[in-house]
Scaffold this motif. Sequence first.
Motif, PDB file in Angstrom:
ATOM      1  N   SER A 105       1.518 -18.268   9.031  1.00 36.58           N
ATOM      2  CA  SER A 105       2.831 -18.650   9.647  1.00 36.58           C
ATOM      3  C   SER A 105       3.029 -18.450  11.271  1.00 36.58           C
ATOM      4  O   SER A 105       2.527 -17.227  11.540  1.00 36.58           O
TER       5      SER A 105
ATOM      6  N   GLU B  23       8.056 -20.484   9.659  1.00 39.59           N
ATOM      7  CA  GLU B  23       6.907 -20.615   8.350  1.00 39.59           C
ATOM      8  C   GLU B  23       5.889 -21.581   8.746  1.00 39.59           C
ATOM      9  O   GLU B  23       5.076 -21.628   7.937  1.00 39.59           O
TER      10      GLU B  23
ATOM     11  N   GLU C 297      15.693 -20.382   9.728  1.00 41.80           N
ATOM     12  CA  GLU C 297      14.173 -20.978   9.513  1.00 41.80           C
ATOM     13  C   GLU C 297      13.421 -21.100  10.784  1.00 41.80           C
ATOM     14  O   GLU C 297      12.374 -21.058  10.739  1.00 41.80           O
TER      15      GLU C 297
END
Length: 325
Positions: free
Chosen positions: A163, A217, A87
Amino acid sequence: MFGAKTQTPVSLDKAQKIYERLISEKMSKGYVSNPGISGNVFGDASGLDESIPIVKGIKDHQISGVLPQILNECDDVEADYFINSSEWGAQEKYDGDRRLILFKNNIAQGINRKGFFVPLMPVVDAAVRQIGTSLLLDGEAVGETIYVFGLLEYNGIDLRGLSYIESYHKLQEVFATHKFTSGLKLVSLALTTEDKRNVFLQVKSQGGEGIVFKHLESCYSPGKPNTGGDQRKFKFWESASCVVVKINDKRSIGLGVYDLCGKLVNVGNVTIPPNHEIPNSGDVVEVRYLYAYKGGSLYQPIYMGKRTDLFAGDCVSTQLKYNGG
């Protein structure tokens, strides 16, 4: 004020070019012309009351209305998590001055950390004009190059709601379309654990400042969160912004920071390298160090240069990392 810039006398034509480049460098760092002071077009900090340090050259009334996203630091445990998490991405943290670039109505302007308009170096201005459309870039200014890592607006469209990974892909397209030879350079983004670890080790081995981790994100968020955040920085060495409280002999200056009571306290001295100008009392300077002693000085300080994007009031003791925690 600027000292000698050549080892031997040069021709008038060459001297003029050196002078013009020096003026451009000063203006790009936020200095403003002050022709009312004889012999010093950039003002003078002599006679400064040490209890009221100032930062010269900040354009107090030219506020852009744009603020950058400021990052909190992370520790070893957090950095290891970010490296192993899909992530988060990682980029090299460059040791310069924060600089956003606004190009609108055929005018290119820089914006510093405080949100004030500042001039751009001519080579950067030329590179931005090469793009040709309105935009707002985010980056770090190092010398005559701005290392770009963010695209906030493009062709009249606000990208802050995208994002980070989406806006970064658009930034990549801009750099792929325009082959810049100077002025602007894209900061690469490592995505895999292997690539992030390689960037981490490479920057550390080369003596770089550190690494920035970004949640892929997350959206752009101006200002600095009280804790945590979707963008974090990991520094390989400590640095502090200090007020110059004294000019010593033999190219040395005294450093100070404000304690919790608002009192300016001394944190030692630092030598000015030959390739740097000696700052004036009241200037804000950046110093690299290993750690600080409680009630004492910075240990093994290294002078990094002046900061024109910070105020004296930003030089607080809470930024220091002390020996033993």
